[in-house]
Design a protein around this motif. Sequence first.
Motif, PDB file in Angstrom:
ATOM      1  N   PHE A  22      13.784  25.497  38.650  1.00 20.17           N
ATOM      2  CA  PHE A  22      14.176  24.450  39.460  1.00 20.17           C
ATOM      3  C   PHE A  22      13.236  24.353  40.791  1.00 20.17           C
ATOM      4  CE2 PHE A  22      16.390  23.233  43.584  1.00 20.17           C
ATOM      5  CZ  PHE A  22      16.394  21.964  43.335  1.00 20.17           C
ATOM      6  N   LEU A  23      12.979  25.654  41.487  1.00 18.42           N
ATOM      7  CA  LEU A  23      12.082  25.692  42.829  1.00 18.42           C
ATOM      8  C   LEU A  23      10.858  25.177  42.500  1.00 18.42           C
ATOM      9  CD1 LEU A  23      11.882  26.813  45.566  1.00 18.42           C
ATOM     10  CD2 LEU A  23      11.091  28.939  44.528  1.00 18.42           C
ATOM     11  N   ALA A  24      10.238  25.246  41.305  1.00 17.79           N
ATOM     12  CA  ALA A  24       8.688  24.811  40.995  1.00 17.79           C
ATOM     13  C   ALA A  24       8.827  23.298  40.967  1.00 17.79           C
ATOM     14  CB  ALA A  24       8.439  25.165  39.485  1.00 17.79           C
ATOM     15  N   ILE A  25       9.826  22.658  40.364  1.00 24.66           N
ATOM     16  CA  ILE A  25      10.070  21.378  40.219  1.00 24.66           C
ATOM     17  C   ILE A  25      10.173  20.640  41.576  1.00 24.66           C
ATOM     18  CG2 ILE A  25      12.343  20.895  39.561  1.00 24.66           C
ATOM     19  CD1 ILE A  25       9.189  19.752  37.486  1.00 24.66           C
ATOM     20  N   ALA A  26      11.108  21.341  42.291  1.00 26.26           N
ATOM     21  CA  ALA A  26      11.636  20.592  43.594  1.00 26.26           C
ATOM     22  C   ALA A  26      10.436  20.863  44.612  1.00 26.26           C
ATOM     23  CB  ALA A  26      13.005  21.559  44.035  1.00 26.26           C
ATOM     24  N   LEU A 452      -3.141  19.881  50.389  1.00 24.95           N
ATOM     25  CA  LEU A 452      -2.896  20.916  49.530  1.00 24.95           C
ATOM     26  C   LEU A 452      -4.071  20.959  48.598  1.00 24.95           C
ATOM     27  CD1 LEU A 452       1.149  20.713  49.261  1.00 24.95           C
ATOM     28  CD2 LEU A 452      -0.218  22.364  50.416  1.00 24.95           C
ATOM     29  N   PRO A 453      -4.389  22.096  48.284  1.00 27.25           N
ATOM     30  CA  PRO A 453      -5.571  22.334  47.021  1.00 27.25           C
ATOM     31  C   PRO A 453      -4.700  21.853  45.639  1.00 27.25           C
ATOM     32  CG  PRO A 453      -4.645  24.408  47.647  1.00 27.25           C
ATOM     33  CD  PRO A 453      -4.326  23.604  48.522  1.00 27.25           C
ATOM     34  N   LEU A 454      -5.427  21.311  44.821  1.00 27.51           N
ATOM     35  CA  LEU A 454      -5.002  20.822  43.477  1.00 27.51           C
ATOM     36  C   LEU A 454      -4.607  21.890  42.676  1.00 27.51           C
ATOM     37  CD1 LEU A 454      -4.743  18.349  41.721  1.00 27.51           C
ATOM     38  CD2 LEU A 454      -6.788  18.632  40.837  1.00 27.51           C
ATOM     39  N   ALA A 455      -4.869  23.163  42.944  1.00 30.40           N
ATOM     40  CA  ALA A 455      -4.547  24.376  42.074  1.00 30.40           C
ATOM     41  C   ALA A 455      -3.072  24.599  42.541  1.00 30.40           C
ATOM     42  CB  ALA A 455      -5.327  25.388  42.617  1.00 30.40           C
ATOM     43  N   SER A 456      -2.667  24.251  43.722  1.00 29.75           N
ATOM     44  CA  SER A 456      -1.069  24.612  43.897  1.00 29.75           C
ATOM     45  C   SER A 456      -0.363  23.669  43.058  1.00 29.75           C
ATOM     46  CB  SER A 456      -0.957  24.229  45.475  1.00 29.75           C
ATOM     47  OG  SER A 456      -1.047  22.737  45.755  1.00 29.75           O
ATOM     48  N   LEU A 461       3.238  23.985  38.292  1.00 29.10           N
ATOM     49  CA  LEU A 461       3.690  23.517  36.755  1.00 29.10           C
ATOM     50  C   LEU A 461       3.355  24.643  35.731  1.00 29.10           C
ATOM     51  CD1 LEU A 461       1.261  20.259  36.237  1.00 29.10           C
ATOM     52  CD2 LEU A 461       3.569  20.264  36.537  1.00 29.10           C
ATOM     53  N   VAL A 462       2.628  25.697  36.105  1.00 27.71           N
ATOM     54  CA  VAL A 462       2.947  26.801  34.987  1.00 27.71           C
ATOM     55  C   VAL A 462       4.007  27.609  35.200  1.00 27.71           C
ATOM     56  CG1 VAL A 462       1.578  28.876  34.645  1.00 27.71           C
ATOM     57  CG2 VAL A 462       0.299  27.135  34.894  1.00 27.71           C
ATOM     58  N   ILE A 463       4.502  27.618  36.637  1.00 27.42           N
ATOM     59  CA  ILE A 463       5.601  28.526  37.071  1.00 27.42           C
ATOM     60  C   ILE A 463       6.757  27.634  36.351  1.00 27.42           C
ATOM     61  CG2 ILE A 463       7.280  28.980  38.918  1.00 27.42           C
ATOM     62  CD1 ILE A 463       4.563  29.514  40.790  1.00 27.42           C
ATOM     63  N   PHE A 464       6.645  26.298  36.202  1.00 26.92           N
ATOM     64  CA  PHE A 464       7.796  25.642  35.796  1.00 26.92           C
ATOM     65  C   PHE A 464       8.019  26.156  34.165  1.00 26.92           C
ATOM     66  CE2 PHE A 464       9.227  22.026  33.282  1.00 26.92           C
ATOM     67  CZ  PHE A 464      10.503  21.895  33.767  1.00 26.92           C
ATOM     68  N   GLY A 465       6.838  26.120  33.472  1.00 28.10           N
ATOM     69  CA  GLY A 465       6.742  26.297  32.088  1.00 28.10           C
ATOM     70  C   GLY A 465       7.324  27.472  31.751  1.00 28.10           C
ATOM     71  N   LEU A 466       6.759  28.616  32.491  1.00 31.17           N
ATOM     72  CA  LEU A 466       7.166  29.862  32.239  1.00 31.17           C
ATOM     73  C   LEU A 466       8.458  30.169  32.301  1.00 31.17           C
ATOM     74  CD1 LEU A 466       4.005  31.829  33.735  1.00 31.17           C
ATOM     75  CD2 LEU A 466       4.429  31.582  31.285  1.00 31.17           C
ATOM     76  N   SER A 467       9.086  29.474  33.530  1.00 32.96           N
ATOM     77  CA  SER A 467      10.424  29.695  33.993  1.00 32.96           C
ATOM     78  C   SER A 467      11.421  29.140  32.593  1.00 32.96           C
ATOM     79  CB  SER A 467      10.699  29.002  35.033  1.00 32.96           C
ATOM     80  OG  SER A 467       9.976  29.608  36.295  1.00 32.96           O
ATOM     81  N   CYS A 468      11.102  28.155  32.178  1.00 32.50           N
ATOM     82  CA  CYS A 468      11.647  27.514  31.134  1.00 32.50           C
ATOM     83  C   CYS A 468      11.830  28.492  29.775  1.00 32.50           C
ATOM     84  CB  CYS A 468      11.445  26.239  30.471  1.00 32.50           C
ATOM     85  SG  CYS A 468      11.585  25.138  31.837  1.00 32.50           S
ATOM     86  N   VAL A 469      10.447  29.164  29.650  1.00 31.72           N
ATOM     87  CA  VAL A 469      10.327  29.876  28.498  1.00 31.72           C
ATOM     88  C   VAL A 469      11.412  31.262  28.678  1.00 31.72           C
ATOM     89  CG1 VAL A 469       8.670  31.617  27.298  1.00 31.72           C
ATOM     90  CG2 VAL A 469       8.197  29.076  27.952  1.00 31.72           C
ATOM     91  N   ILE A 470      10.955  31.796  30.273  1.00 30.87           N
ATOM     92  CA  ILE A 470      12.175  32.820  30.394  1.00 30.87           C
ATOM     93  C   ILE A 470      13.418  32.670  30.233  1.00 30.87           C
ATOM     94  CG2 ILE A 470      12.809  34.418  32.253  1.00 30.87           C
ATOM     95  CD1 ILE A 470       9.764  34.057  33.548  1.00 30.87           C
ATOM     96  N   VAL A 471      14.151  31.309  30.495  1.00 26.73           N
ATOM     97  CA  VAL A 471      15.404  31.147  30.344  1.00 26.73           C
ATOM     98  C   VAL A 471      15.731  31.126  28.738  1.00 26.73           C
ATOM     99  CG1 VAL A 471      16.856  29.002  30.314  1.00 26.73           C
ATOM    100  CG2 VAL A 471      15.788  29.652  32.478  1.00 26.73           C
TER     101      VAL A 471
END
Length: 490
Positions: A22-26, A452-456, A461-471
């Motif tokens: 949620f935090l990543a996507i928000a 903001l840098p594009l890397a942010s 996006l990576v945090i969101f994907g990894l968080s879903c995998v962790i869930v």
Amino acid sequence: MARSLNRSRWTLIGLAGACGAFLAIALISALGTGWSGTNDSVFHLDYIYQVANGNLPEPEGVEFNPLVGGSSGGRQFASAHPPLFYALSAVIAGDSLTFAGWENAVLRVRLLNVVFGLATVLAVAWVARLSSRSNRASFVVAVAATAPLLTSFVLFSGDIYNDVLLTLLATLAIGCTIKCLRDGPSWPLIIATSAIGAAGMLTKATFIIVLAIAIGGLMVASFTDQTPKLSWPKRTGAIVAKLGTLIVVPLLASAWFYARNIELSGSWMRSSPKAPLLGRPEKSMMDVLGDKDFYEVYFEQVLGSTKISFLGLSNHTVSLVLSGVALILLLVWAVRKTPRWRHDVTVNWVFIRLAPVGVLMGCYAAQLSQATGFGQINIRYLFPALIVLGLIFGGAATTLGRVSGTATAAISLIMGLAALNYLGWLATNRPPGVGLLDRVRSIGGQMVAHGLPLASFHILLVIFGLSCVIVGLAITKLQRIEERASASSH
């Protein structure tokens, strides 16, 4: 003991994953949406400005409109709302509300809403835990990982609206009501519920729905409570005192504002009488009741309130398919479980099951009132019943046994992708024919435009994907622990 510790560890890991997703996507929503926000953002920003300057907004006229560099005429659409959200926002952003630096104020309030949204994730998990008679941790994680990823909730968590705070307070009030029914109406719990009720009524008028459910829950809990054993006079006095507290505290906190609305418009929920708006056709109550969108809104708009393309279909079509599959899975589970249902079902547990549904039905009644005349049908008005969506999606996913983790992760990913699709549609100024990848890229472009840098964007996006995998992994582990516990108990 070891099994209990393992279960607790994986529950915390799963909830961390739900929060991370949620935090990543928000944050993408907050940082990747233009500073002007969506249609009504400017009215909420003006409300914050006026509260920061010691005033409440009038029904007509906008004093602080950065889009025109000054004041503007017309309706002040946020003026009907009580001031709590705007007062909290003014504390953290009031000093930045100048025409030279208003973007900084917008960012601060958006981040405040992200915090409210993140707190809602945990509140949803708490209510799911209280609602589960078997206390299944996998169910709790699944509910927390799905409900808050509702596209409109993500969108408003990254914008300037009072709906996210309303959702948090409504979810907490539902949780307090359920806890009261489970554990008895203790005074600390009544005081907490009353304080939440006061805050809710100072946030938005529709909180009255949740407050009514809480009062009903307290009445049931009070009459069925067996501890301590008091004489009827003392017991009646305690019930009256607790009910009085739960009714009077929110009333005393907010009555002054709703009296103002009545003076301005004749209605406690409005600051101005209903009138033609934005060229919309006038609808009677029967017109609204005859509109299929009124009945489908809660499931049709899961992946976005406006109909746009998504995954080769429309987001509304995908929403209906996703919701339909979830409801069918729950129905099959209920039919299969019927012979094993407990025979010790109590009035309290019936109310616990019905309380979230009661909030949803109340929100539908409020939606009917709002849409009658010149209003809209929008899932935003059903946010106080966000927990119901989580109970449906999370409950359906965890009926699938060993693939429950994969199913929950898939639902979270689809919901997150739909939110990105919708945010990208807004970032590209809503043109037709733009593909999903181009929409997602446009969000990154908007974040770059915000300095903001594009890397942010890529990191989030990576945090969101990894968080879903962790869930998904946590739910899989929890399902195995629960299966072993169930086998050993038999």
